[in-house]
Design a protein around this motif. Structure first.
Motif, PDB file in Angstrom:
ATOM      1  N   PHE A 359       0.827  -1.206   0.000  1.00 22.87           N
ATOM      2  CA  PHE A 359       0.000   0.000   0.000  1.00 22.87           C
ATOM      3  C   PHE A 359       0.863   1.259   0.000  1.00 22.87           C
ATOM      4  CE2 PHE A 359      -2.373   3.352   2.259  1.00 22.87           C
ATOM      5  CZ  PHE A 359      -3.448   3.464   1.400  1.00 22.87           C
ATOM      6  N   LYS A 360       1.966   1.219   0.728  1.00 19.65           N
ATOM      7  CA  LYS A 360       2.864   2.372   0.741  1.00 19.65           C
ATOM      8  C   LYS A 360       3.375   2.664  -0.665  1.00 19.65           C
ATOM      9  CE  LYS A 360       7.022   4.251   2.933  1.00 19.65           C
ATOM     10  NZ  LYS A 360       8.129   4.004   3.877  1.00 19.65           N
ATOM     11  N   GLN A 361       3.741   1.607  -1.393  1.00 24.96           N
ATOM     12  CA  GLN A 361       4.206   1.800  -2.768  1.00 24.96           C
ATOM     13  C   GLN A 361       3.064   2.277  -3.666  1.00 24.96           C
ATOM     14  OE1 GLN A 361       6.257  -1.664  -4.268  1.00 24.96           O
ATOM     15  NE2 GLN A 361       7.589  -1.813  -2.465  1.00 24.96           N
ATOM     16  N   TYR A 362       1.868   1.772  -3.407  1.00 25.47           N
ATOM     17  CA  TYR A 362       0.694   2.100  -4.209  1.00 25.47           C
ATOM     18  C   TYR A 362       0.303   3.564  -4.092  1.00 25.47           C
ATOM     19  CZ  TYR A 362      -3.972   0.985  -6.169  1.00 25.47           C
ATOM     20  OH  TYR A 362      -5.111   0.899  -6.942  1.00 25.47           O
ATOM     21  N   THR A 363       0.772   4.229  -3.032  1.00 24.85           N
ATOM     22  CA  THR A 363       0.431   5.638  -2.802  1.00 24.85           C
ATOM     23  C   THR A 363       1.659   6.555  -2.909  1.00 24.85           C
ATOM     24  OG1 THR A 363       0.668   5.238  -0.415  1.00 24.85           O
ATOM     25  CG2 THR A 363      -1.548   5.098  -1.336  1.00 24.85           C
ATOM     26  N   THR A 364       2.748   6.045  -3.482  1.00 22.96           N
ATOM     27  CA  THR A 364       3.998   6.816  -3.582  1.00 22.96           C
ATOM     28  C   THR A 364       4.049   7.621  -4.873  1.00 22.96           C
ATOM     29  OG1 THR A 364       5.278   5.262  -2.242  1.00 22.96           O
ATOM     30  CG2 THR A 364       6.515   6.618  -3.795  1.00 22.96           C
ATOM     31  N   ARG A 365       4.504   8.871  -4.766  1.00 20.54           N
ATOM     32  CA  ARG A 365       4.732   9.722  -5.936  1.00 20.54           C
ATOM     33  C   ARG A 365       6.225   9.980  -6.096  1.00 20.54           C
ATOM     34  NH1 ARG A 365       0.692  12.169  -8.656  1.00 20.54           N
ATOM     35  NH2 ARG A 365      -1.387  12.153  -7.681  1.00 20.54           N
ATOM     36  N   VAL A 366       6.672  10.047  -7.332  1.00 19.63           N
ATOM     37  CA  VAL A 366       8.076  10.319  -7.650  1.00 19.63           C
ATOM     38  C   VAL A 366       8.159  11.666  -8.355  1.00 19.63           C
ATOM     39  CG1 VAL A 366      10.133   9.502  -8.867  1.00 19.63           C
ATOM     40  CG2 VAL A 366       8.526   7.854  -7.896  1.00 19.63           C
ATOM     41  N   ARG A 400      -2.734   5.085  -6.767  1.00 18.17           N
ATOM     42  CA  ARG A 400      -3.953   4.305  -6.505  1.00 18.17           C
ATOM     43  C   ARG A 400      -4.849   4.196  -7.725  1.00 18.17           C
ATOM     44  NH1 ARG A 400      -5.916   6.402  -0.468  1.00 18.17           N
ATOM     45  NH2 ARG A 400      -7.014   4.431  -0.340  1.00 18.17           N
ATOM     46  N   PRO A 401      -4.395   3.698  -8.886  1.00 17.45           N
ATOM     47  CA  PRO A 401      -3.144   2.999  -9.152  1.00 17.45           C
ATOM     48  C   PRO A 401      -2.013   3.950  -9.560  1.00 17.45           C
ATOM     49  CG  PRO A 401      -4.542   2.885 -11.078  1.00 17.45           C
ATOM     50  CD  PRO A 401      -5.342   3.602 -10.016  1.00 17.45           C
ATOM     51  N   VAL A 402      -0.779   3.400  -9.532  1.00 16.79           N
ATOM     52  CA  VAL A 402       0.404   4.159  -9.932  1.00 16.79           C
ATOM     53  C   VAL A 402       0.468   4.179 -11.455  1.00 16.79           C
ATOM     54  CG1 VAL A 402       2.915   4.221  -9.902  1.00 16.79           C
ATOM     55  CG2 VAL A 402       1.663   3.596  -7.828  1.00 16.79           C
ATOM     56  N   LYS A 403       0.483   5.398 -12.013  1.00 12.41           N
ATOM     57  CA  LYS A 403       0.434   5.534 -13.474  1.00 12.41           C
ATOM     58  C   LYS A 403       1.440   6.568 -13.957  1.00 12.41           C
ATOM     59  CE  LYS A 403      -2.808   6.372 -17.279  1.00 12.41           C
ATOM     60  NZ  LYS A 403      -4.214   6.629 -17.648  1.00 12.41           N
ATOM     61  N   PHE A 404       2.141   6.215 -15.045  1.00 18.16           N
ATOM     62  CA  PHE A 404       3.143   7.093 -15.643  1.00 18.16           C
ATOM     63  C   PHE A 404       2.820   7.330 -17.113  1.00 18.16           C
ATOM     64  CE2 PHE A 404       5.262   4.821 -12.227  1.00 18.16           C
ATOM     65  CZ  PHE A 404       5.974   5.810 -11.571  1.00 18.16           C
ATOM     66  N   ILE A 438       1.231   1.189 -14.272  1.00 19.17           N
ATOM     67  CA  ILE A 438       0.675   1.464 -15.601  1.00 19.17           C
ATOM     68  C   ILE A 438       1.585   2.457 -16.295  1.00 19.17           C
ATOM     69  CG2 ILE A 438      -1.313   2.371 -16.862  1.00 19.17           C
ATOM     70  CD1 ILE A 438      -3.026   1.559 -14.403  1.00 19.17           C
ATOM     71  N   LEU A 439       2.081   2.084 -17.460  1.00 18.16           N
ATOM     72  CA  LEU A 439       2.987   2.948 -18.224  1.00 18.16           C
ATOM     73  C   LEU A 439       2.425   3.127 -19.623  1.00 18.16           C
ATOM     74  CD1 LEU A 439       5.625   4.497 -18.653  1.00 18.16           C
ATOM     75  CD2 LEU A 439       6.748   2.309 -19.108  1.00 18.16           C
ATOM     76  N   GLU A 440       2.046   4.350 -19.944  1.00 17.24           N
ATOM     77  CA  GLU A 440       1.507   4.650 -21.271  1.00 17.24           C
ATOM     78  C   GLU A 440       2.507   5.477 -22.061  1.00 17.24           C
ATOM     79  OE1 GLU A 440      -2.308   6.476 -21.295  1.00 17.24           O
ATOM     80  OE2 GLU A 440      -3.269   4.861 -20.141  1.00 17.24           O
ATOM     81  N   ILE A 441       2.621   5.152 -23.336  1.00 13.86           N
ATOM     82  CA  ILE A 441       3.496   5.902 -24.244  1.00 13.86           C
ATOM     83  C   ILE A 441       2.625   6.858 -25.053  1.00 13.86           C
ATOM     84  CG2 ILE A 441       5.297   5.755 -25.991  1.00 13.86           C
ATOM     85  CD1 ILE A 441       5.976   4.271 -23.430  1.00 13.86           C
ATOM     86  N   ARG A 442       3.000   8.131 -25.062  1.00 15.97           N
ATOM     87  CA  ARG A 442       2.240   9.137 -25.802  1.00 15.97           C
ATOM     88  C   ARG A 442       3.145   9.842 -26.801  1.00 15.97           C
ATOM     89  NH1 ARG A 442      -2.191  11.222 -22.831  1.00 15.97           N
ATOM     90  NH2 ARG A 442      -3.330   9.434 -21.987  1.00 15.97           N
ATOM     91  N   ALA A 443       2.516  10.424 -27.814  1.00 15.41           N
ATOM     92  CA  ALA A 443       3.268  11.200 -28.804  1.00 15.41           C
ATOM     93  C   ALA A 443       3.781  12.482 -28.166  1.00 15.41           C
ATOM     94  CB  ALA A 443       2.373  11.524 -30.000  1.00 15.41           C
ATOM     95  N   SER A 444       5.037  12.810 -28.388  1.00 15.38           N
ATOM     96  CA  SER A 444       5.658  13.965 -27.736  1.00 15.38           C
ATOM     97  C   SER A 444       5.115  15.285 -28.247  1.00 15.38           C
ATOM     98  CB  SER A 444       7.177  13.928 -27.933  1.00 15.38           C
ATOM     99  OG  SER A 444       7.500  13.869 -29.304  1.00 15.38           O
TER     100      SER A 444
END
Length: 456
Positions: A359-366, A400-404, A438-444
């Protein structure tokens, strides 16, 4: 406006024989579909409780299983009926008010027997006769006065007739002086999933210190999602014990179909998933399907091998089970594995410590700057093959969930293999070792101001 919750609210229990409309009324009063409803007699087995404001007053409202006194056709059904009745009796003892729901369209000998049985609770009973939409059946409903009930409210739970009058009657004379209004604490929401008969209800009861979930060796006993709470190391946990998820070919009842749908839907409000595995029956393809539902939502999963006390444990036994799980779930090597006995509590503290870590990792921001510095290192260690694409910007857009989001000049050229490489580096280097990301690739070329609107 800050959300509140209420302690010591009066308990109103809805009771009656099967199929009089208790769950329909419960859902109407709380304003959502919480209990499973179906024309089949005996759908509700579990005791379901919700705190709700009725006319601005906080009450705990409880839906109980249908009260049956006649034996069922088979021994297993009869055993479940007895367990359901036991839960209802426990609820009646604790109730501040009992709403006895009767059916205007059908009077049975069970109604008579139940009314006689309830004599000892007479001072806290109110009677409502259901299915009287448009006034039908009211004349027959007055026959219940012969039992000495103080008054009768004629309602239609399905159509909403006289519900306001019923609520006013229910609240009259209840003591609200001990109710405390407190701020809602942030809870760690756990969903217990797995195939039928893996011990989900036993674990739920152990954690909450209650017997809210019916425990039986009959597969498919739990139908609703049974909620409960407990505290561990100063953290409040909200627990959902779900119906066992079976193969579609095995789901041969409408009721069970809705149970499975409800179990899967419980994942939408979970923070951590405890996937229970029976130590003796092991893993099946169905376990994979359950996990896919959780992974697609970005939820941390902990594989919990239950009934560990029923096998002979030798050196290397756990490692063998761990190996088999990792083989079957090759893309989920990050998921923790632990062994417990839900019956006697062995290993449960270790399991909860893992839940806290996940849970700690699930709520962590970088920080974005740290992300982009790390990205440079990862690209240097494993450059994109053939210079088919480059990366411009890396940002975390959610927990929650971790998404980039990762912006590339040619997102269509980024292979799933390279995405997995980056996901693994994020988990390993940035402190997300126990959870999916979750890691999504987007057009720059997308403008920066769109990141946080499209990325949510």
């Amino acid at each position: 406006m800050e959300k509140k919750q209420y302690k010591n609210a009066p308990l109103i229990v809805i009771a009656g024989r099967p199929n009089v409309g208790k769950s329909t009324l419960f859902n109407r009063l709380i304003g959502k579909r919480r209990s499973i409803t179906d024309p089949t007699s005996g759908v509700t087995r579990d005791v379901i409780e919700e705190t709700v404001l009725l006319n601005g007053k906080p009450v705990r409202l409880m839906d109980t299983g249908g009260f049956k006194l006649t034996p069922a056709k088979t021994k297993s059904e009869d055993d479940l009926t007895k367990l359901t009745v036991e839960k209802t009796l426990e609820a009646l003892e604790r109730a501040d008010r009992i709403l006895l729901l009767l059916d205007a369209t059908l009077y049975t000998a069970e109604d008579d027997e139940f009314l006689q049985f309830l004599r000892k609770y007479w001072d806290k009973i109110l009677v409502a006769v259901n299915k009287t939409e448009g006034g039908r059946g009211e004349a027959e409903g007055y026959n219940y006065l012969q039992y000495g009930v103080r008054s009768i409210t004629f309602i239609s739970a399905e159509h909403g007739d006289n519900i306001e009058k019923l609520v006013a009657t229910l609240l009259e004379g209840l003591d609200f002086s001990h109710v405390e209004e407190v701020e809602i604490q942030d809870k760690i929401r756990i969903s217990i999933v797995g195939k039928p008969n893996t011990g989900k209800s036993t674990l739920s009861n152990f954690l909450t210190g209650t017997s809210a979930s019916i425990v039986s060796t009959v597969a498919g006993t739990t139908r609703d999602v049974v909620a409960g709470e407990f505290t561990y190391k100063g953290k409040v946990f909200s627990l959902q014990d779900t119906a066992g998820i079976r193969k579609k070919s095995k789901v041969n009842e409408d009721i069970e179909y809705y149970s499975v749908v409800r179990a899967i839907k419980s994942l939408d409000t979970a923070d951590v998933v405890l996937h229970l595995i029976d130590v003796e029956s092991g893993l099946t393809e169905q376990d994979k399907k359950i996990c896919v539902q959780a992974v697609n939502r970005g939820l941390p999963i902990i594989f919990v091998i239950n009934k560990w006390d029923t096998i002979e444990v030798e050196k290397g036994t756990f490692k063998e089970y761990e190996k088999n799980i990792k083989i079957m779930f090759g893309k989920m090597e990050y998921a923790p594995i632990c062994a417990i006995s839900a019956l006697n509590g062995t290993g449960v503290h270790n399991m909860l410590n893992i839940v806290l870590q996940a849970f700690k990792q699930y709520t962590t921001r970088v920080e974005t700057s740290a992300l982009n510095l790390a990205l440079k290192d990862w690209l240097a260690a494993y450059p994109p093959p053939g210079n088919k694409f480059t990366f411009k910007y890396f940002v975390q857009v959610g927990v929650r969930p971790v998404k980039f989001l990762l912006f590339s000049n040619k997102p269509q050229n980024v292979s799933s293999l390279y995405i997995r490489y980056l996901q693994n580096r994020v988990r390993k280097d940035l402190g997300f070792s126990l959870i999916p990301i979750i890691l999504e690739i987007r057009a720059s070329r997308e403008r920066a101001e769109n990141i946080f609107t499209k990325g949510r």
